[in-house]
Design an enzyme around this catalytic site. Structure first.
Site, PDB file in Angstrom:
ATOM      1  N   ASP A 116       0.818  -1.217   0.000  1.00  0.00           N
ATOM      2  CA  ASP A 116       0.000   0.000   0.000  1.00  0.00           C
ATOM      3  C   ASP A 116       0.853   1.269   0.000  1.00  0.00           C
ATOM      4  OD1 ASP A 116      -2.287   1.534   0.035  1.00  0.00           O
ATOM      5  OD2 ASP A 116      -2.592   1.380   2.198  1.00  0.00           O
TER       6      ASP A 116
ATOM      7  N   GLU B  17       2.110   5.004  -4.299  1.00  0.00           N
ATOM      8  CA  GLU B  17       2.085   5.918  -5.472  1.00  0.00           C
ATOM      9  C   GLU B  17       3.415   6.670  -5.598  1.00  0.00           C
ATOM     10  OE1 GLU B  17      -0.320   5.696  -3.123  1.00  0.00           O
ATOM     11  OE2 GLU B  17      -1.532   4.383  -4.391  1.00  0.00           O
TER      12      GLU B  17
ATOM     13  N   ASP C 127      -9.343   3.397  -2.159  1.00  0.00           N
ATOM     14  CA  ASP C 127     -10.298   3.884  -1.152  1.00  0.00           C
ATOM     15  C   ASP C 127     -11.598   4.401  -1.761  1.00  0.00           C
ATOM     16  OD1 ASP C 127      -8.216   3.240   0.454  1.00  0.00           O
ATOM     17  OD2 ASP C 127      -7.658   5.298   0.944  1.00  0.00           O
TER      18      ASP C 127
HETATM   19  C1  GLC Z   1      -4.934   3.454   2.773  1.00  0.00           C
HETATM   20  C2  GLC Z   1      -5.419   2.182   2.102  1.00  0.00           C
HETATM   21  C3  GLC Z   1      -6.496   1.543   2.950  1.00  0.00           C
HETATM   22  C4  GLC Z   1      -5.956   1.280   4.358  1.00  0.00           C
HETATM   23  C5  GLC Z   1      -5.419   2.565   4.958  1.00  0.00           C
HETATM   24  C6  GLC Z   1      -4.706   2.321   6.272  1.00  0.00           C
HETATM   25  O1  GLC Z   1      -5.938   4.407   2.800  1.00  0.00           O
HETATM   26  O2  GLC Z   1      -5.882   2.417   0.814  1.00  0.00           O
HETATM   27  O3  GLC Z   1      -6.940   0.342   2.364  1.00  0.00           O
HETATM   28  O4  GLC Z   1      -6.969   0.769   5.152  1.00  0.00           O
HETATM   29  O5  GLC Z   1      -4.490   3.171   4.082  1.00  0.00           O
HETATM   30  O6  GLC Z   1      -3.637   1.467   6.104  1.00  0.00           O
END
Ligand code: GLC
Length: 664
Positions: A309, A312, A422
């Site tokens: 995650d 980007e 998200d």
């Molecule tokens: C980002 C991710 C989401 C996750 C959050 C906390 O917003 O896209 O899926 O729950 O970070 O890690």
């Protein structure tokens, strides 16, 4: 037929794996201009009134992209509004289908804009700031055939282990072992099938990658205990490495110059969940090997899957950005406040995150040359997931590992899947989820799914049930929600039997869905298709934006509006309408080609079987390991047969011929 046109000095993105002949001249398909002053690139094409434009993978709006403008620039923007032009992925492949049919892939990792009839309704204009790119031009009979050629060009899609086709529950905020056991028990005691629980950032110690919080004193034992319940834990790994003395990942990265640099050679700092972090420079093979090897620390403790995650990369702010804004606040404070002045300050705070200025202020070491981040921005998430994928292949050469990412570029589809970031608990995002699926498949991303029920905002029982009824068909089927929103684990709602049933249908269809996934992956084919790809001669099918073809046998038509009792569907040929009813039985009805209204109660999963075809359906199971593919019922047209692909689901020994058998 594919031709490649090279302009300037393209960055070697490694998205294409097959060598392509250089083309000469592109007439009569559009015009390329390289302005004399400046170094921009523009391709333009006058679209016919009926031309449809497909593609762009993870992008906003319709299956037909015509009528809006999109920018490929991987963005962490949780507000996917109708006007949003960039999401988390950058997938520069489109097909114009109509009077002529051709595909274009622009291999260019900086910001690239597709104006598809936005500025001028009949004009397609693709443009970017620097004319350093590879332009691939693909001709073919129709959109589907062009897609097949493109998919061959970019290499085979990622194949996850079979358990990853089960249902998974996630929520940002699960913190303790008890939180996870409660979820496991909530599902198991209510007999709602489940195979995975995802571990969001709170499993770590202060959000430090490759650490585990003291809430899990014996993590391997915890992982095992879950496995005994047939549940796999899937931890998150974030791109940013916390700056903290004595934290090994940080110290090793600094010592070896593994982090992205500022222009003056110092390590670039960006704040994410852990506070100030450094970003690993995944463009360096040694950095990929180093960071990738860290995943082993978790696989050795029994972990078999990961989600990457914030890659980007998302930057909440930088010290430079904060310094500047503090100065602006100092200037602002003594002045009499005006509406414009206040708004200006407000805007400045809003723009602290993911700012163009910050993306232009750090560098990657690409074979000794310092390349400014914004010139290759769209490749960062790809390189992070590549690091993990390459490492997991080494760590576990025989066994597959689950891996998916938030940010991506074409090429990353060979290393992992993606989830679409998200979204919100909005009905419009359920429909957006559906529309994105075939476009993602066009770009090689097969293991895909959205946060079912919606990530941000509060879901409702009805929205979640309807969304799950679409999720039944998406390879990645995960319910995920943000901290602070309504709790949306399925067992929290009344009449849990409805959830048990809807998710149960996924498991009954699993042998079929897995088989179709594997065929799509191994044949470089699509799993989800727009109707027009199967029925190119049918003008009506070309307009359908809320139904999809799945595999070789199915058409799906989920309900995506509040309080709906059913919906209209268009059948491009005679089909069998099948409903999985709550009592476990199936209803079947032959429907002729044309428009129909179908009633779809909340606790029913509808699907259509194509004329002359059938699918295998298993009995109920509560986890993938329990699915009994030896006793399946064939549902569909009489005298039809189905070729089932079935392998062991975990080794990397895929083989279409060896593992296929004909049923019926
Ligand atoms: C980002 C991710 C989401 C996750 C959050 C906390 O917003 O896209 O899926 O729950 O970070 O890690």
């Amino acid at each position: 037929m594919i031709k490649k046109y090279t302009f300037g000095t393209p960055f070697p993105t490694e998205s294409v794996v097959v060598p392509v002949e250089a083309g000469e001249g592109m007439q009569p398909y559009g015009r390329i201009s390289l302005p004399e002053e400046g170094s921009g690139f523009t391709f333009s094409y006058v679209m016919d009134a009926d031309d449809i434009v497909y593609g762009l993978g993870e992008a906003n709006r319709g299956i037909n992209k015509r009528g809006f403008i999109y920018t490929s620039f991987c963005s962490d923007d949780p507000n996917h509004l109708e006007e949003t032009v960039s999401l988390y992925g950058a997938h520069n492949f489109i097909i114009v289908s109509g009077k002529a049919a051709f595909g274009i892939y622009i291999d260019y990792p900086a910001a690239l804009t597709f104006d598809i009839g936005y500025t001028r309704a009949d004009e397609l204009v693709i443009s970017c700031e620097h004319a350093d790119l590879d332009f691939y031009f693909i001709e073919g009979e129709n959109a589907y055939q062009i897609t097949r050629q493109f998919r061959k060009l970019i290499g085979r899609s990622y194949i996850p282990p079979k358990f990853a086709f089960g249902f998974g529950q996630s929520r940002w905020g699960y913190k303790t072992a008890k939180d996870f056991f409660d979820v496991a028990d909530g599902y198991r005691s209510n007999h709602i099938p489940i195979d995975m629980i995802y571990m969001d950032i709170d499993y770590m110690e202060d959000y430090k990658d490759f650490t585990i919080s003291e809430e899990f004193p014996d993590f391997p034992a915890f992982v095992q205990e879950m496995k005994q319940k047939d549940i796999r834990l899937i931890p998150i790994i974030d791109a940013g490495v916390k700056i903290e003395e004595n934290y090994d990942v940080y110290e090793e990265g600094v010592a070896h110059n593994y982090f992205c640099k500022r222009e003056d050679g110092s390590d670039f700092v960006g704040a994410v969940w852990p506070g100030e972090t450094h970003f690993p420079d995944f463009f360096q093979p040694e950095v990929r090997a180093w960071f990738g090897a860290k995943y082993q620390w978790l696989t050795e403790q029994g972990i078999e899957g990961f989600w990457n995650d914030m890659n980007e990369p998302a930057i909440f702010y930088t010290p430079e950005g904060i310094k500047k804004i503090k100065e602006q606040v100092r200037e602002f404070l003594p002045k009499p406040e005006t509406k414009d002045g206040v708004w200006e300050m407000q805007g400045r705070f809003m723009n602290l995150a993911n700012s163009a200025e910050d993306y232009a202020s750090f560098f990657h070491n690409v074979q000794g040359e310092m390349v400014r981040h914004d010139r290759i921005h769209n490749l960062y998430g790809f390189q992070m997931t590549r690091a993990a994928g390459e490492a997991l292949q080494k760590i576990s050469p025989k066994k597959r590992c689950l891996l998916f990412s938030r940010s991506s570029y074409i090429g990353m589809h060979r290393y992992g899947g993606i989830w679409t970031g998200d979204n919100k608990s909005w009905w419009s995002h359920l429909l957006l989820n559906l529309k994105m699926l075939p476009s993602l498949n066009m770009c090689g991303f097969l293991y895909v799914g959205a946060d079912l029920g919606g990530f941000g905002a509060n879901t409702t029982r009805e929205l979640l049930l309807r969304w799950l009824a679409l999720g039944v068909f998406t390879p990645l089927m995960r319910n995920h929600a943000a901290i602070g929103t309504r709790e949306q684990e399925c067992y929290r709602f009344e009449h849990v039997e409805d959830f048990r049933h809807i998710i149960g249908v996924r498991y009954r269809l699993l042998p079929y869905l897995y088989s179709e996934y594997m065929k799509a992956a191994l044949n470089d084919d699509m799993y989800f298709k727009p109707l027009a790809f199967e029925y190119p001669e049918d003008a009506m099918a070309a307009n359908v934006e809320d139904q999809l073809m799945l595999g070789g046998e199915l058409m799906i038509a989920p309900v995506y509006t509040q309080n709906a009792k059913g919906r209209y569907v268009y059948l491009p040929e005679e089909m069998m309408y099948v409903r999985f009813l709550p009592d476990g039985t199936l209803s079947r009805e032959i429907m002729p080609k044309g428009h129909h209204y179908i009633s779809v109660p909340l606790n029913v999963v509808p699907l259509f079987i194509r004329y002359g075809k059938c699918i295998p359906v298993a009995g109920m199971a509560e986890c993938v390991a329990e699915v009994d593919s030896a006793h399946m019922e064939l549902v569909g047209y009489e005298k039809s047969s189905y070729v089932l692909y079935e392998d062991d689901g975990y080794t990397r020994n895929y083989d279409l011929e060896k593992h296929s058998r004909t049923l019926g």
